[in-house]
Write a protein that holds these residues in place. Structure first.
Motif, short mmCIF file in Angstrom:
data_model
loop_
_atom_site.label_atom_id
_atom_site.label_comp_id
_atom_site.label_asym_id
_atom_site.label_seq_id
_atom_site.Cartn_x
_atom_site.Cartn_y
_atom_site.Cartn_z
N LEU A 244 42.50 37.41 39.41
CA LEU A 244 41.61 37.75 38.28
C LEU A 244 40.97 36.51 37.68
CD1 LEU A 244 43.50 40.55 36.30
CD2 LEU A 244 41.26 40.72 37.40
N VAL A 245 41.75 35.42 37.57
CA VAL A 245 41.20 34.16 37.04
C VAL A 245 40.05 33.69 37.92
CG1 VAL A 245 41.69 31.72 36.65
CG2 VAL A 245 43.33 33.45 35.88
N HIS A 246 40.26 33.72 39.23
CA HIS A 246 39.20 33.28 40.16
C HIS A 246 37.97 34.19 40.08
CE1 HIS A 246 41.34 29.99 41.98
NE2 HIS A 246 42.36 30.77 42.33
N TRP A 247 38.19 35.51 39.99
CA TRP A 247 37.04 36.42 39.91
C TRP A 247 36.27 36.21 38.61
CZ3 TRP A 247 35.22 37.66 44.15
CH2 TRP A 247 35.99 38.14 45.22
N GLU B 208 26.94 36.33 37.25
CA GLU B 208 27.44 37.51 36.54
C GLU B 208 27.06 38.83 37.18
OE1 GLU B 208 23.89 37.69 33.18
OE2 GLU B 208 25.81 36.79 32.67
N THR B 209 26.31 38.78 38.28
CA THR B 209 25.95 40.03 38.96
C THR B 209 26.60 40.13 40.35
OG1 THR B 209 23.96 38.99 39.88
CG2 THR B 209 23.72 40.19 37.79
N ALA C 134 33.00 40.90 42.83
CA ALA C 134 33.94 40.47 41.78
C ALA C 134 34.33 41.66 40.90
CB ALA C 134 33.32 39.36 40.93
N PHE C 135 33.36 42.49 40.54
CA PHE C 135 33.66 43.68 39.75
C PHE C 135 34.52 44.67 40.54
CE2 PHE C 135 29.65 42.36 37.57
CZ PHE C 135 30.22 42.12 36.32
N GLU C 136 34.19 44.84 41.82
CA GLU C 136 34.97 45.74 42.68
C GLU C 136 36.44 45.30 42.71
OE1 GLU C 136 34.18 48.35 44.71
OE2 GLU C 136 32.00 48.41 44.50
N GLN C 137 36.65 44.01 42.97
CA GLN C 137 38.00 43.49 43.09
C GLN C 137 38.75 43.51 41.76
OE1 GLN C 137 39.73 42.34 45.99
NE2 GLN C 137 38.09 43.54 46.88
N LYS C 138 38.05 43.18 40.67
CA LYS C 138 38.70 43.24 39.35
C LYS C 138 39.11 44.67 39.02
CE LYS C 138 37.62 40.99 35.75
NZ LYS C 138 36.99 40.42 34.56
N VAL D 215 26.22 21.14 59.95
CA VAL D 215 27.51 21.23 59.24
C VAL D 215 27.25 21.66 57.79
CG1 VAL D 215 29.59 19.98 58.54
CG2 VAL D 215 28.41 19.35 60.66
N PHE D 216 27.97 22.70 57.37
CA PHE D 216 27.85 23.21 56.01
C PHE D 216 29.21 23.10 55.32
CE2 PHE D 216 24.51 25.26 58.38
CZ PHE D 216 23.45 25.31 57.49
N SER D 217 29.21 22.53 54.12
CA SER D 217 30.44 22.47 53.32
C SER D 217 30.41 23.62 52.31
CB SER D 217 30.53 21.15 52.57
OG SER D 217 30.63 20.09 53.50
N PRO D 218 31.56 24.20 52.01
CA PRO D 218 31.58 25.32 51.06
C PRO D 218 31.27 24.86 49.64
CG PRO D 218 33.81 24.71 51.69
CD PRO D 218 32.89 23.90 52.55
N THR D 219 30.53 25.67 48.92
CA THR D 219 30.25 25.39 47.51
C THR D 219 31.46 25.79 46.67
OG1 THR D 219 29.31 27.58 47.13
CG2 THR D 219 27.78 25.85 47.87
N SER D 220 31.50 25.35 45.42
CA SER D 220 32.60 25.75 44.54
C SER D 220 32.59 27.26 44.31
CB SER D 220 32.50 25.01 43.20
OG SER D 220 31.28 25.30 42.56
N PHE D 221 31.39 27.85 44.33
CA PHE D 221 31.26 29.30 44.15
C PHE D 221 31.96 30.06 45.29
CE2 PHE D 221 28.75 33.21 44.98
CZ PHE D 221 29.03 33.88 43.80
N ILE D 222 31.66 29.69 46.52
CA ILE D 222 32.26 30.41 47.66
C ILE D 222 33.75 30.10 47.77
CG2 ILE D 222 31.88 28.81 49.59
CD1 ILE D 222 31.16 32.57 49.63
N LEU D 223 34.16 28.87 47.37
CA LEU D 223 35.59 28.54 47.36
C LEU D 223 36.35 29.42 46.36
CD1 LEU D 223 35.63 24.63 47.64
CD2 LEU D 223 36.43 26.29 49.34
N GLN D 224 35.74 29.69 45.21
CA GLN D 224 36.37 30.59 44.22
C GLN D 224 36.56 31.98 44.80
OE1 GLN D 224 37.75 30.02 41.40
NE2 GLN D 224 37.02 27.98 40.88
N ILE D 225 35.56 32.46 45.55
CA ILE D 225 35.65 33.78 46.19
C ILE D 225 36.79 33.79 47.20
CG2 ILE D 225 34.46 35.41 47.72
CD1 ILE D 225 31.83 34.47 46.34
N HIS D 226 36.85 32.76 48.04
CA HIS D 226 37.91 32.66 49.05
C HIS D 226 39.29 32.60 48.38
CE1 HIS D 226 35.07 30.91 52.36
NE2 HIS D 226 34.70 32.11 51.93
#
Length: 198
Positions: free
Chosen positions: A97-100, A108-109, A113-117, A71-82
């Motif tokens: 934009l706020v989430h990205w 920062e790499t 996120a850059f594509e979507q922004k 069982v894997f729980s989502p990290t805050s990083f992947i939740l922001q992406i979702h």
């Protein structure tokens, strides 16, 4: 690929049994993240063969080799992406934009996120900003589209000035040519008169 599932946001999860890796894609087929692998450490598998996800984003992977379920729980990083992808799909570009931006604060790499922004800025008509963001994303197609729109806007906004400058330049050239022609004719007449005197 031995297992596939889709969550309520359209995020696709795929199990690849040979490497033991789990791939996560957006609904558009863009790779979001990869995790797992073969091994006996925590978070790795022996022989993963199927996958499921619940409404909270917890991922369940059955491991045939170990006869167990991971069982894997989502990290805050992947939740922001979702959340960014979900906000974009709902047309809430400001929230996306706020989430990205939060995603980029964590990593920062992160290319997507850059594509979507860049895409959001393009849709908002911020073509100059979109060009800069697409440059960071190393996306030539996006940069070219934003550049064309930006150039079109500059010409449209300054059409009166551009027209005035062009008309003035043409008038100045015609004036100079007429003066040059008169000057040339005067010199030719003068030379012919001097020739007659001689």
């Amino acid at each position: 690929f031995t297992g596939i599932t889709v969550d309520h946001n359209g995020i696709v999860y795929v199990v690849e049994s040979h490497s033991g890796r789990i791939y996560q894609y957006s609904g558009d087929g863009v790779l979001l993240t990869v995790f797992g692998g073969k091994g006996n450490k925590k978070g790795m598998f022996s022989s993963p063969n199927s996958i499921a996800v619940d409404p909270s984003g917890n991922v369940y992977i059955s491991d045939f080799g170990l006869n167990s379920i991971h069982v894997f729980s989502p990290t805050s990083f992947i939740l922001q992406i979702h959340q960014a992808l979900e906000a974009f799909q709902q047309g809430n570009y400001d929230k996306a934009l706020v989430h990205w931006d939060q995603v980029l604060n964590t990593c920062e790499t992160y290319h997507l996120a850059f594509e979507q922004k860049g895409l959001i800025e393009y849709k908002a008509g911020e073509f100059d900003l979109s060009m800069q963001t697409y440059r960071l994303a190393i996306n030539r197609d996006g940069y070219s589209r934003a550049f064309i729109k930006n150039r079109h806007n500059i010409i449209r906004e300054n059409f009166t000035v551009i027209t005035f400058v062009v008309v003035f330049a043409i008038a100045a050239i015609i004036y100079i040519l007429k003066k040059f022609k008169k000057y040339s004719e005067r010199n030719v007449d003068k030379l012919s008169e001097e020739g007659e005197i001689l």
